[in-house]
Design a protein around this motif. Sequence first.
Motif, PDB file in Angstrom:
ATOM      1  N   TYR A  14      78.810  72.278 -82.454  1.00 34.86           N
ATOM      2  CA  TYR A  14      78.975  70.939 -81.883  1.00 34.86           C
ATOM      3  C   TYR A  14      79.665  70.019 -82.886  1.00 34.86           C
ATOM      4  O   TYR A  14      80.571  69.258 -82.536  1.00 34.86           O
ATOM      5  CB  TYR A  14      77.621  70.361 -81.467  1.00 34.86           C
ATOM      6  N   CYS A  15      79.240  70.077 -84.156  1.00 32.12           N
ATOM      7  CA  CYS A  15      79.895  69.288 -85.203  1.00 32.12           C
ATOM      8  C   CYS A  15      81.374  69.630 -85.286  1.00 32.12           C
ATOM      9  O   CYS A  15      82.219  68.748 -85.473  1.00 32.12           O
ATOM     10  CB  CYS A  15      79.224  69.552 -86.558  1.00 32.12           C
ATOM     11  N   TRP A  16      81.692  70.898 -85.179  1.00 32.83           N
ATOM     12  CA  TRP A  16      83.071  71.372 -85.296  1.00 32.83           C
ATOM     13  C   TRP A  16      83.966  70.687 -84.256  1.00 32.83           C
ATOM     14  O   TRP A  16      85.010  70.134 -84.592  1.00 32.83           O
ATOM     15  CB  TRP A  16      83.109  72.888 -85.116  1.00 32.83           C
ATOM     16  N   TYR A  17      83.538  70.707 -83.009  1.00 31.88           N
ATOM     17  CA  TYR A  17      84.366  70.138 -81.951  1.00 31.88           C
ATOM     18  C   TYR A  17      84.425  68.616 -82.025  1.00 31.88           C
ATOM     19  O   TYR A  17      85.476  68.012 -81.773  1.00 31.88           O
ATOM     20  CB  TYR A  17      83.857  70.584 -80.575  1.00 31.88           C
ATOM     21  N   CYS A  18      83.326  67.980 -82.376  1.00 35.21           N
ATOM     22  CA  CYS A  18      83.307  66.518 -82.449  1.00 35.21           C
ATOM     23  C   CYS A  18      84.228  66.003 -83.545  1.00 35.21           C
ATOM     24  O   CYS A  18      84.823  64.935 -83.416  1.00 35.21           O
ATOM     25  CB  CYS A  18      81.880  66.025 -82.704  1.00 35.21           C
ATOM     26  N   SER A  19      84.355  66.752 -84.625  1.00 36.00           N
ATOM     27  CA  SER A  19      85.213  66.334 -85.727  1.00 36.00           C
ATOM     28  C   SER A  19      86.661  66.752 -85.499  1.00 36.00           C
ATOM     29  O   SER A  19      87.595  65.988 -85.761  1.00 36.00           O
ATOM     30  CB  SER A  19      84.689  66.929 -87.037  1.00 36.00           C
ATOM     31  N   MET A  20      86.863  67.951 -85.000  1.00 29.89           N
ATOM     32  CA  MET A  20      88.216  68.466 -84.789  1.00 29.89           C
ATOM     33  C   MET A  20      88.996  67.610 -83.800  1.00 29.89           C
ATOM     34  O   MET A  20      90.210  67.414 -83.944  1.00 29.89           O
ATOM     35  CB  MET A  20      88.149  69.910 -84.294  1.00 29.89           C
ATOM     36  N   THR A  21      88.316  67.078 -82.801  1.00 32.22           N
ATOM     37  CA  THR A  21      89.019  66.318 -81.775  1.00 32.22           C
ATOM     38  C   THR A  21      89.632  65.041 -82.335  1.00 32.22           C
ATOM     39  O   THR A  21      90.622  64.527 -81.798  1.00 32.22           O
ATOM     40  CB  THR A  21      88.065  65.987 -80.609  1.00 32.22           C
ATOM     41  N   ALA A  22      89.084  64.518 -83.435  1.00 33.52           N
ATOM     42  CA  ALA A  22      89.632  63.289 -84.018  1.00 33.52           C
ATOM     43  C   ALA A  22      91.022  63.533 -84.600  1.00 33.52           C
ATOM     44  O   ALA A  22      91.979  62.806 -84.299  1.00 33.52           O
ATOM     45  CB  ALA A  22      88.683  62.754 -85.093  1.00 33.52           C
ATOM     46  N   SER A  23      91.162  64.554 -85.446  1.00 32.65           N
ATOM     47  CA  SER A  23      92.475  64.847 -86.024  1.00 32.65           C
ATOM     48  C   SER A  23      93.424  65.429 -84.989  1.00 32.65           C
ATOM     49  O   SER A  23      94.643  65.225 -85.056  1.00 32.65           O
ATOM     50  CB  SER A  23      92.333  65.800 -87.218  1.00 32.65           C
ATOM     51  N   ALA A  24      92.897  66.160 -83.999  1.00 30.88           N
ATOM     52  CA  ALA A  24      93.740  66.708 -82.934  1.00 30.88           C
ATOM     53  C   ALA A  24      94.414  65.580 -82.163  1.00 30.88           C
ATOM     54  O   ALA A  24      95.607  65.656 -81.832  1.00 30.88           O
ATOM     55  CB  ALA A  24      92.910  67.574 -81.993  1.00 30.88           C
ATOM     56  N   PHE A  25      93.663  64.515 -81.880  1.00 33.09           N
ATOM     57  CA  PHE A  25      94.255  63.380 -81.167  1.00 33.09           C
ATOM     58  C   PHE A  25      95.326  62.713 -82.016  1.00 33.09           C
ATOM     59  O   PHE A  25      96.403  62.355 -81.526  1.00 33.09           O
ATOM     60  CB  PHE A  25      93.174  62.365 -80.800  1.00 33.09           C
ATOM     61  N   ALA A  26      95.037  62.515 -83.302  1.00 31.85           N
ATOM     62  CA  ALA A  26      95.986  61.821 -84.172  1.00 31.85           C
ATOM     63  C   ALA A  26      97.313  62.556 -84.253  1.00 31.85           C
ATOM     64  O   ALA A  26      98.384  61.937 -84.219  1.00 31.85           O
ATOM     65  CB  ALA A  26      95.384  61.660 -85.566  1.00 31.85           C
ATOM     66  N   ILE A  27      97.267  63.886 -84.341  1.00 31.67           N
ATOM     67  CA  ILE A  27      98.505  64.639 -84.554  1.00 31.67           C
ATOM     68  C   ILE A  27      99.343  64.739 -83.271  1.00 31.67           C
ATOM     69  O   ILE A  27     100.570  64.868 -83.330  1.00 31.67           O
ATOM     70  CB  ILE A  27      98.195  66.047 -85.116  1.00 31.67           C
TER      71      ILE A  27
ATOM     72  N   SER B 180      78.970  61.784 -80.229  1.00 30.61           N
ATOM     73  CA  SER B 180      78.037  61.147 -81.170  1.00 30.61           C
ATOM     74  C   SER B 180      76.866  62.054 -81.515  1.00 30.61           C
ATOM     75  O   SER B 180      76.262  61.916 -82.580  1.00 30.61           O
ATOM     76  CB  SER B 180      77.516  59.834 -80.584  1.00 30.61           C
ATOM     77  N   VAL B 181      76.552  62.989 -80.622  1.00 32.27           N
ATOM     78  CA  VAL B 181      75.463  63.935 -80.901  1.00 32.27           C
ATOM     79  C   VAL B 181      75.758  64.725 -82.173  1.00 32.27           C
ATOM     80  O   VAL B 181      74.858  65.055 -82.951  1.00 32.27           O
ATOM     81  CB  VAL B 181      75.263  64.887 -79.703  1.00 32.27           C
ATOM     82  N   GLY B 182      77.044  64.998 -82.426  1.00 31.20           N
ATOM     83  CA  GLY B 182      77.418  65.795 -83.590  1.00 31.20           C
ATOM     84  C   GLY B 182      77.174  65.114 -84.908  1.00 31.20           C
ATOM     85  O   GLY B 182      77.076  65.777 -85.946  1.00 31.20           O
ATOM     86  N   THR B 183      77.089  63.779 -84.926  1.00 31.73           N
ATOM     87  CA  THR B 183      76.882  63.071 -86.187  1.00 31.73           C
ATOM     88  C   THR B 183      75.557  62.329 -86.243  1.00 31.73           C
ATOM     89  O   THR B 183      75.316  61.591 -87.187  1.00 31.73           O
ATOM     90  CB  THR B 183      78.032  62.069 -86.415  1.00 31.73           C
ATOM     91  N   SER B 184      74.691  62.525 -85.264  1.00 32.76           N
ATOM     92  CA  SER B 184      73.397  61.843 -85.297  1.00 32.76           C
ATOM     93  C   SER B 184      72.245  62.810 -85.015  1.00 32.76           C
ATOM     94  O   SER B 184      71.388  63.035 -85.867  1.00 32.76           O
ATOM     95  CB  SER B 184      73.382  60.677 -84.294  1.00 32.76           C
TER      96      SER B 184
END
Length: 545
Positions: free
Chosen positions: A75-88, A170-174
């Motif tokens: 879950y952490c993997w997808y929640c974080s990866m989507t941030a840089s994926a959107f930026a690029i 938010s579940v991935g970071t809380s």
Amino acid sequence: MASSPYSDKPVSQRTSQATLTNSLPDGCSYGSIPSKDGGAPERVIWVDFPPDCRENPFYFSTRRKVGITMCALIYCWYCSMTASAFAIQAGDMCADLHCPRLGAEAGIGLYAWGAGVMPLFVAPVSEEFGRRPVYLCALALLWLFHLMQGLAQNTGTALVARFLTGIAGSVGTSVVGGTVADIFTPAQRGLPMMMTGFVLYFSTGLGGTVFAFVTTRLGWRWTWWIILITLGACAPLFVFLMVETRSSIILRARARALRNERGLGDGGRYISQAEAERVPFLTALRNSMVRPLVFLVSEPIVMFFSLWVALAWSVMYVQIAGLPYMMRTLYGFNTEQVGLVYLTACVGACFGYLGGYAQEHLYRRYAPTRGVEARLYTPMGAGIVFAVGCFITGATASVDIPWIASAIGQVVVITGVMIIYVTAFTYVSECYGMYASSAMASQSFLRNMVGGCVAFGTTSMFKGMTVRWALILMGGIAAVLALVPFAAYYYGPAIRARSPYSRALMRLEREALDAERVQREVRGIDLAGTEDVEGEVYEKEREYM
């Protein structure tokens, strides 16, 4: 010993009594609660975990803990990866949907804001009603909102999808931090927390790299189709491996089963502590939502660590949102070259992991004399490393200096940021025990709200101040906040002694471990998993309490 207002014996004594009452199920003991009509107290039978019970999340089997941790890390993997994926992919998306560049920055900021606001609801609710339903609902919503992103035909839909994805993410970071605190004792939390931080930062870097190539060769929508396919493939793991980890929820179910099976035949009503203290749903929901904000403004440990992590998180968002601008403007990189520079986050995550591993060794060595503050050795260095990394990245951000110098600075930044992030999770979760998710929701709220604001203004900040001076400014702020772990190291016991929440929650968690250890000794059961490396210093801290 901490006593409950609903019991005539402290927690550890009730556990001991259970072994002397042959007629009751193992782990149960007699007690009483005040009568609702003001009459004589009602006799009840407290339901608790017997020693070495595999239903107790602390003593789940290794296989079950591995499965739960794996799901949390996915879950952490997808929640974080989507941030840089959107930026690029934002440049191609904006060109296709005819949105201004501000729309791309808004997508990053809205994701952060969604991830910041929702933990105020999700993390405390998971403490009241269970982790498993929160994970399953959030996973379904995360998939649905990524689908919405992939199908977006205009800027408004894309931005709404980003905010909603942040809410689900938010579940991935809380809640993940609370899950780790549920199933690992304080002495065992270091490595799982370190893996959480590693996955968050490594996936950020890898996501930027992989989806740079996906965007240029398949189109920006394939970024979301690939995430949808792989996320859907992981869904069965959550269904079968992510069991409930919240002990109060498990004990409620056990008490309910005993009531159905045995009724009042044993001379009292079977009840768990959580049921006795339960309040109406709306009241519980309001209290759960308010608790993180109370922690943020009234608990110095939560407040200052949240500020520290908020700055570190802001710099990470500057890297996510500003890296394409920085590399294209200063060095003329194309999308795929920018994607390769995102690998600096992966390298930094690896160095951060090594720092965390060294910290775990130091913790084991010095915890008997320093207590929970033994978690702060490498963070004291990481705060300095973080500031130095900002200075290096800023000072070398020039067309006259090779790009590799700035990339090295970014590696240094991520190394420090990861150690800071893991420390804030581990140290704070140990200080707030069963309410670890609420304490971490406070952190998540502040760091994501601040990070989102910075993401909105990254390009404007770079244009107005130049990349160099914007990063040097952040380095100066980082240098001041580097004092946080030093203050916690030297004054932590005194600060925690003045906190009614931290003092009581740490005591309850430690008493539960003490009771488990005593019962195992009485029964000749292996003591593995009940170690308390902070026990000696904790006894000394009682003078503060």
